[in-house]
Design an enzyme around this catalytic site. Structure first.
Site, PDB file in Angstrom:
ATOM      1  N   ASP B 361       0.872  -1.157   0.000  1.00 33.65           N
ATOM      2  CA  ASP B 361       0.000   0.000   0.000  1.00 33.65           C
ATOM      3  C   ASP B 361       0.918   1.218   0.000  1.00 33.65           C
ATOM      4  OD1 ASP B 361      -2.264   1.566   0.344  1.00 33.65           O
ATOM      5  OD2 ASP B 361      -1.939   1.632   2.522  1.00 33.65           O
ATOM      6  N   ASP B 644      -4.771   5.832  -4.078  1.00 35.55           N
ATOM      7  CA  ASP B 644      -4.437   7.232  -4.314  1.00 35.55           C
ATOM      8  C   ASP B 644      -4.398   7.550  -5.802  1.00 35.55           C
ATOM      9  OD1 ASP B 644      -3.847   9.707  -3.441  1.00 35.55           O
ATOM     10  OD2 ASP B 644      -2.326   9.009  -2.025  1.00 35.55           O
ATOM     11  N   ASN B 786      -8.606  -0.717   3.910  1.00 35.87           N
ATOM     12  CA  ASN B 786      -8.733  -1.037   2.493  1.00 35.87           C
ATOM     13  C   ASN B 786      -7.657  -2.009   2.026  1.00 35.87           C
ATOM     14  OD1 ASN B 786      -6.734   0.741   2.916  1.00 35.87           O
ATOM     15  ND2 ASN B 786      -7.285   2.165   1.270  1.00 35.87           N
TER      16      ASN B 786
END
EC number: 7.6.2.1
Lengths: 355, 1130
Positions: B361, B644, B786
């Site tokens: 991530d 993002d 997430n």
């Protein structure tokens, strides 16, 4: 302030060498020198050991006489179970060309007799043999009780199949004088067997003590009459019985029968000359294609007559040396090749730079 | 009822349940069956205790471990269940335990209190906005939850609340975090409820003094519990391999038994039949054939030790031990947060040594999610670099930090180093003032001031927080806001601006503006946004300024900073009034409101005057670039999967070395349909490996052959170093049908892959894709909720703990608080664990083969009668006592090279990825080695005792002496074997190895002692054997010969192997051994990165701001009511 910081680091793992996997240690790493020294050293050791063992095994003197065929008529007689009452003897003369010096041991040797079958090994009652309970025969199948339901003593297949030939060695000074070579029947068992594993139900009057049991089916006499000459050598403590009960690991085996009593003529051992074995032939072997022989042998520090260990050591030593030389050659070849390639490379580089 | 139960057992059902579970394992079941076989007298060839004792020990060790685990779960459950809560009972609030809360209860929640039920924040709360620091968003940001109006009117009137008799009908419990539909019927009216009204279990209430809620779901029905799901049991590659090998062994066992049974049949026919005079057949044996049927099973029992009973339990113990090392590792302890690394799963250790793909991530994992105001450009002047007299940039140190003492409201944590900017502010440069004023006005941050002078900002995106904090420190303190005003303390002077409009941010606009009326009654518009957008909106007058600023922006970008442009416009009153009417209309319009609004916004956002630009550093976590470098040296590929935006993600990829400037090309896939995506991927592939498009390419041929079946994708080598960027929309198409293979081929050839704008599900899909087609170990690392799906999907899930959200950590297998610990986890712990496990397995199989196969050779000499070579007690104790400790010691303490070297030479990691140290080939080697050893172990003693006797003429060739010789030699052989395998001899290894030998001899004398034999003559049948045989030269001569014969080939093989079949690792190991003799490891030289020119990302959260909420006026009441809030000035 300090206390506060300690509080904040309350979950800091312990800093011990063990938890941080930093225990001081010796790093074992086999360098080439080490490998070669191990190889050469063990090669030298094995060769030396092997030659030494072969030499000592060669010093043993041994006479083995197979009397299965020689006493053929007796063998045939024994094949029929109904003849078990008939006594059959057989005499086998032989010449000892060289005197056997030192302690001489007499063995009987059986070929093809499977004392190591699973069910055979199991078929004994250690409690009975310890006289803890003479009637404990549960483990003794298939020889537990007689058809009258009387427990056998000793029970089981091992005891039942006990070797029961009598072998007497006589020294024939000349054709008329036969001297029976004095033999000892004691001291042929392990001390622990005689004094720990086997016990008689009582010291004397064994007949009464064994009341309520019966002799194994193949035995001519009950357990308390095994040795008519020596009352001490009867019951479970009979030396021949104890020797037999220590089952052999392989189907061909040798068991100690008698040892030479070194007196009179035989103080130095067995002198050279004519001898004969007088055998009372009782034990049937031809039925299962087995054979039996009698062995006279001297011993050395490493025990019996087997050449195997000596040979194995010698061969191992030789192989190790061969292997070490091969490895040494490979090692140096590769080293040289590496050196030459690097030389070649550096040369090539130089060539390039010259250009 | 709200009781949470994660534990499995209680005191009563533990034994039956645990035993039941344990016997579900194949190995345990096998031994249970074996036990039953042993109880059948006809085929029993070993007494029952040879199996029962090891089985009981194995079961009890596992049982104790399970019990301890469950105890911990009980404790956790109790802790959660017994937390106290305020519950409304008969018109009064009563304190109660959480577990007693039931659906329909009304509870009161207070600030900073975690919620453990799904509450309909049907909140009778008056506070206008409930921020929940939800575990769900990556940035641990604040989410806004609102109560419906009908209930919020009740305030905290307990009478009204008790009288509340509304009825809620809602959907059944499910695991969708972002969806909730329900209807509240109250006083004859229906009110629609959505997820904005729902407070989920696991979130913490912030910025809200109190709120009342109606309990909707409790306990296991809550969304969090539904989401956490059942723990999926992860099996390692070694586990699977082990299962296959055990199956092979089993088949091998059956074959051997068959051979022996046939041999027995022949023997009984030829010899046994005649031997019946001494040993008659049992009455149930009618022929040699029947006998051999029984013997088959007897041998099945005798040879059972081929399948090692203690294998699984030993593997578990080793993994447990190696997990503890991770927990204990002080170098993975993060002092600032007081968090040690945590191995939450203790079954995956060796897989850590085989990782090939790391999925990471971005936010909170690679970056700290801390934005720092780093530089700015104001009116063409660049601030932020510390420059010495010669004009060179100087490295800053902590003591150069500017002291903001002149500003009482400054944030002490803020640091800035360029003194010129402060001078400009204090001198009163109007542009600088205006710049900071705009920063302090143009945002949607909320402020909280619990203690006078201590401001806490709640920002939805950390970027905004950083900007407002910067303005605050330079003297433009945003102090409080209401729906209509913004209070700013400007250089110590409190001024109230009237907030006229917030033109909120969205993804298309990429900018936000506020319109305020200054105390001087001027209407000003302040705007900040992405440079590309703002540039086009500028007034022509500031083109030259724009050029200078853009130059500065390029500078910022090259440093990897996130940039924003700031501009303003002064509006005349009349213009604003007309615009305001239009705006009001657009706001009220029902259809196409968004579009209409943006048109209205565009009307006012033009002819802007440029103020300058800001540069914010998205702070990487410590050591991230170095870690990425080290990992890629270890041939580990790192893919960044982030929710993002592309710009930010790519930016971070460059700054943490995943992408490098020297890369040949970075492909970007942005197709909107699957055909375009496919074309883009093919184009990328043709560049990376032109041959791969030809039909003759081996991979294509391979793919054509194995159509649609599950297969392993072969490895492909590209002709350079490439990167791939793909965003979520394209990825959705790329994951469809056979495009996924295309994607996989391209992505796996790239050095780094960035997937942006990913949904949690897509993250998992990408991981699954690699897992499915590549036979490699994947590791996913993340910190937010997430990432949970991806963490669960990957072979190994790693959670970054210490951030607010615990979700990722709770679902992970390993957790620690800094990304750079990953290299230690993988390269040190993983590598060690893998090496140890492999050494353990190969040794363990070997020792059981050498042990068991001796029976096979003996069968040829005992009429295949299932007679064992060893004493029964030896069989019982062999795996359990005599040989267990040294091998456990090895697999807990061994290390071929220490941690420093492992990190210095990441290349050492490669054998794990290629699975070189233990595989089927290695297993066959173990088998062959075992067969050889068993041959030596049987035939040398046999030759030594065959027809031999002791030096006093007595017995040595008897069965019991032979057993003793073989078993003693075996112990010596396996012990020397492990002594050769151990490379790291600690005190403990010495203790275990010599201790085991000592224990063997001690037990030998005990088991063969006179006393035991006389007490239990039928159990201990070997009295005196030790005494009589251990003093014989044959015995020791055979042992020495056997050890020499078994060890020399192994040493020779170890010596020759690197000469004939060199592996890359050998060279490195050689170098390390050389270096160890001549100390000083080569220093790791960090490579200086040369900054390249890239246009950087603009800084904005991609969610909608609080704008709508602020202007909606909901805050008014709260601010007015809050006792300690800053008095609002109108």
């Amino acid at each position: 302030m300090e206390r506060r910081s300690r509080l904040q680091l309350s979950r800091l793992p312990d800093i011990t060498a063990m938890k941080q996997q930093q225990l001081p240690a010796y790093q074992l790493h086999f360098s080439a020198t080490m490998v070669f020294s191990i190889f050469f050293a063990s090669g030298v050791f094995c060769l030396f050991m092997g030659i030494f063992l072969i030499l000592s095994a060669k010093s043993i003197q041994k006479v083995e006489i197979n009397y299965t065929k020689t006493c053929g008529n007796c063998a045939k007689l024994r094949e029929d179970a109904f003849n078990h009452n008939k006594i059959c003897t057989c005499s086998i003369p032989f010449v000892l060309a060289k005197s056997m010096e030192g302690n001489v041991f007499m063995y009987y040797k059986l070929y093809g007799f499977y004392q190591n079958l699973y069910r055979y090994i199991l078929s004994r009652s250690n409690s009975q043999l310890l006289s803890k309970d003479l009637k404990a025969v549960e483990d003794c199948a298939p020889f537990k009780v007689s058809h009258k339901e009387i427990p056998f003593a000793p029970c089981g297949a091992i005891a039942n199949s006990m070797f029961n030939d009598t072998i007497i060695l006589s020294y024939n000074l000349n054709s008329s004088i036969h001297i029976q070579v004095p033999m000892l029947k004691t001291g042929i068992t392990w001390w622990t067997d005689k004094y720990v594993k086997f016990k008689n139900p009582g010291a004397n009057n064994l007949t009464d003590k064994f009341a309520g049991t019966t002799k194994p089916p193949y035995w001519p006499k009950p357990i308390y009459e095994l040795d008519p000459d020596d009352p001490e050598n009867n019951g479970f403590l009979n030396d021949d019985f104890i020797v037999w009960m220590r089952t052999a690991a392989f189907p061909t085996f040798k068991k100690l029968y008698r040892r030479l009593h070194r007196i009179h003529y035989f103080i130095e051992g067995l002198p050279a000359g004519n001898y004969s074995f007088n055998i009372t032939y009782n034990f049937p072997v031809t039925k299962f294609q087995g054979e039996k022989s009698v062995v006279l042998s001297t011993l050395t520090w490493s025990g019996g007559s087997s050449l195997f260990l000596g040979l194995a050591y010698t061969v191992t030593g030789a192989m190790t040396w061969l292997a070490s030389f091969a490895m040494l050659a490979i090692h140096f070849m590769l080293k040289q090749r590496k050196a030459s390639t690097s030389k070649w490379q550096s040369k090539a580089l130089k060539g390039q730079s010259r250009k | 009822n709200n009781t949470i139960k994660t534990s499995k057992y209680n005191a009563f059902n533990f034994l039956p349940l645990n035993l039941f579970e344990q016997f579900q394992r194949l190995a345990n079941a096998y031994f249970l069956i074996l036990l039953f076989l042993q109880l059948i007298p006809q085929i029993s060839s070993l007494p029952w205790y040879t199996t029962v004792i090891p089985l009981v020990v194995v079961l009890s060790i596992t049982g104790v471990k399970d019990a301890i685990d469950d105890m911990k779960r009980h404790q956790n459950d109790n802790q959660v269940n017994n937390r106290s809560v305020l519950r409304l009972v008969k018109g009064r609030m009563e304190e109660d335990k959480w577990m007693n809360v039931q659906v329909g209860d009304i509870i009161k929640l207070e600030n900073d209190q975690p919620v453990t039920v799904s509450t309909l924040g049907c909140g009778f709360f008056l506070v206008a906005w409930v921020g929940t620091r939800d575990s769900d968003s990556a940035s641990a940001a604040v989410l806004v939850k609102q109560a419906i109006t009908c209930t919020s009117d009740m305030k905290d009137n307990l009478d009204l609340l008790s009288a509340f008799d509304g009825e809620v009908s809602c959907e059944l419990p499910n695991n969708k975090l972002h969806r909730f539909t329900g209807i509240l019927s109250y006083k004859g009216k229906d009110y629609f409820l959505d997820h904005d009204k729902l407070l989920l279990r696991g979130c913490v209430i912030r910025n809200t003094d109190w709120c009342y809620g109606l309990v909707i779901y409790t306990g296991p029905d809550t969304k969090l519990m539904q989401n956490s799901g059942k723990y999926t049991f992860k099996q390692t590659h070694v586990d699977r391999l082990m299962n296959i090998l055990v199956l092979w062994i089993f088949l091998f066992l059956i074959v051997m038994c068959l051979m022996l049974a046939i041999g027995h049949g022949i023997w009984e026919n030829k010899i046994g039949y005649y031997f019946q005079i001494f040993l008659p057949w049992e009455n149930y044996v009618s022929s040699s054939f029947v006998s051999s049927l029984f013997i088959f099973w007897s041998y099945f029992i005798v040879l059972n030790t081929m399948v090692p009973i203690s294998l699984y339990v030993s593997v578990e113990l080793i993994r447990l031990g190696n997990s503890y090392y991770i927990n204990w590792d002080q170098k993975m302890f993060y002092a600032p947060k007081n968090t040690p690394a945590q191995a939450r799963t203790t079954t995956l250790n060796e897989e850590l040594g085989q990782v090939k793909y790391v999925f990471s991530d971005k936010t909170g994992t690679l970056t700290q999610n801390i934005m720092i105001f780093h530089k700015c450009s104001i009116n063409g002047t660049l601030y932020g670099d510390v420059i010495d007299k010669t004009g060179e940039k100087v490295a800053v140190s902590e003591k150069d930090k500017i002291d903001f003492a002149y500003n009482k409201l400054a944030d002490p944590k803020f640091s800035f180093y360029d003194k010129t900017l402060v001078e400009a502010v204090t001198k009163g440069d109007p542009w600088v003032h205006l710049f900071f004023l705009s920063l302090s006005l143009c945002h949607t941050v909320m402020s909280e001031e619990k203690v006078e002078g201590e401001l806490v900002y709640q920002a939805q995106s950390p970027d905004e927080g950083a900007l407002v904090t910067a303005a605050r420190n330079f003297g433009f303190v945003f102090r409080s806001r209401t729906s209509e005003t913004i209070t700013v303390v400007e250089m110590g002077e409190t001024r109230v601006y009237q907030l006229l409009a917030i033109l909120d941010f969205n993804n298309v606009r990429k900018r936000m503006s506020v319109i305020v009326r200054t105390p001087e009654n001027r209407v000003m518009l302040f705007c900040k946004g992405a440079d590309t957008i703002i540039c086009e909106l500028l007034h022509p007058a500031c083109i030259s300024l724009c050029d200078v600023t853009l130059e500065h922006l390029d500078d910022f970008a090259s440093e990897g900073l996130r940039t924003l442009m700031v501009a303003y416009r002064e509006l005349d009153n009349k213009f604003f009034r007309t615009w305001s009417v239009k705006h009001g209309e657009a706001c009220l319009s029902l259809d196409n409101r968004e579009k209409k609004l943006s048109i209205v916004y565009e009307e006012v956002e033009k002819d802007l005057m440029l103020l300058g630009a800001t540069a914010i550093e998205d702070k990487l976590q410590d050591g991230v670039p170095e870690t990425v470098m080290t990992l890629s040296k270890a041939k580990i590929k790192i893919w960044v999967l982030t929710g993002d935006k592309q710009e930010t993600a790519v930016n971070i990829a460059y700054s943490c070395n995943i992408f490098e400037d020297e890369m040949d090309e970075v492909f970007t896939v942005k197709g909107k349909d699957s055909e375009t995506v496919r074309q883009e991927l093919r184009k990328a592939r043709s560049k990376m490996k032109p041959d791969s498009l030809l039909d003759s390419d081996p991979v294509n041929i391979f793919l054509a052959k194995k159509h649609k079946a599950l297969f392993t994708m072969p490895e492909e080598v590209p002709n350079g170093s490439y990167g791939l960027v793909i965003n979520g929309y394209s990825l959705a198409h790329a994951l469809e049908g056979d495009v996924e293979l295309e994607l996989l081929r391209v992505a796996c050839m790239c050095k780094g892959v960035i997937c942006c704008r990913m949904t949690p599900l897509q993250k998992a899909q990408v991981v699954e894709l690699v897992k499915r087609y590549k036979k490699v170990v994947t590791l996913a690392i993340g910190d937010g909720a997430n990432d949970v799906s991806m963490i669960k999907a990957a072979h190994i899930g790693v959670g970054i703990s210490g951030q607010e959200g615990m979700q990722a950590m709770l679902n992970s297998d390993f957790a620690f608080s800094q990304f750079y610990y990953l290299q230690r986890l993988i390269l040190v712990h993983g590598r060690w664990s893998y090496n140890r496990m492999c050494k353990f397995l190969s040794y363990f199989f070997y020792k059981n083969f050498a042990f068991t196969l001796v029976h096979f050779w003996y069968a040829f000499f005992n009429g295949f009668s299932a007679q064992t070579v060893y004493d029964n007690w030896f069989i019982t104790c062999y795996n359990l006592i005599y040989t267990s400790l040294p091998v456990l010691g090895m697999s807990l303490f061994d290390q071929d090279v220490n941690d420093t070297w492992s990190l210095c030479f990441p290349e050492l990691y490669e054998p794990g990825q290629l699975n070189l140290y233990f595989n089927k080939k290695e297993f066959m080697k173990c088998l062959i080695h075992g067969i050889y050893s068993s041959l030596v172990l049987f035939f040398i003693p046999m030759g030594a005792v065959y027809n031999s006797e002791r030096s006093d003429g007595k017995e040595i060739s008897d069965y019991q002496s032979f057993s003793l010789i073989v078993q003693t030699s075996l112990i010596w052989v396996v012990t020397t074997q492990i002594a050769l395998k151990i490379t790291y001899w600690t005190v403990i290894s010495h203790f275990f190895i010599w201790g085991s030998l000592g224990i063997y001899f001690c037990l030998l004398f005990l088991l063969y002692s006179d006393g035991l034999c006389q007490m239990f003559p039928n159990v201990f049948q070997f009295p005196g054997v030790a005494r009589n045989t251990l003093n014989q030269p044959q015995m020791w001569l055979s042992i020495v010969l056997i050890v020499v014969l078994c060890m020399l080939p192994v040493i020779g093989y170890q010596f020759l192997k690197p000469l004939f079949w060199p592996v890359s690792v050998d060279k490195i190991l050689k170098r390390i051994h050389y270096c160890m003799k001549h100390p000083l490891p080569p220093p790791i030289r960090p490579r200086r990165r040369r900054p390249g020119l890239r246009r950087s990302a603009y800084a904005f959260s991609h969610q909608h701001g609080f704008g709508a909420l602020i202007t909606s006026g909901k805050t008014v009441k709260s601010k007015a009511l809050k006792k300690n809030s800053f008095p609002a000035k109108k």
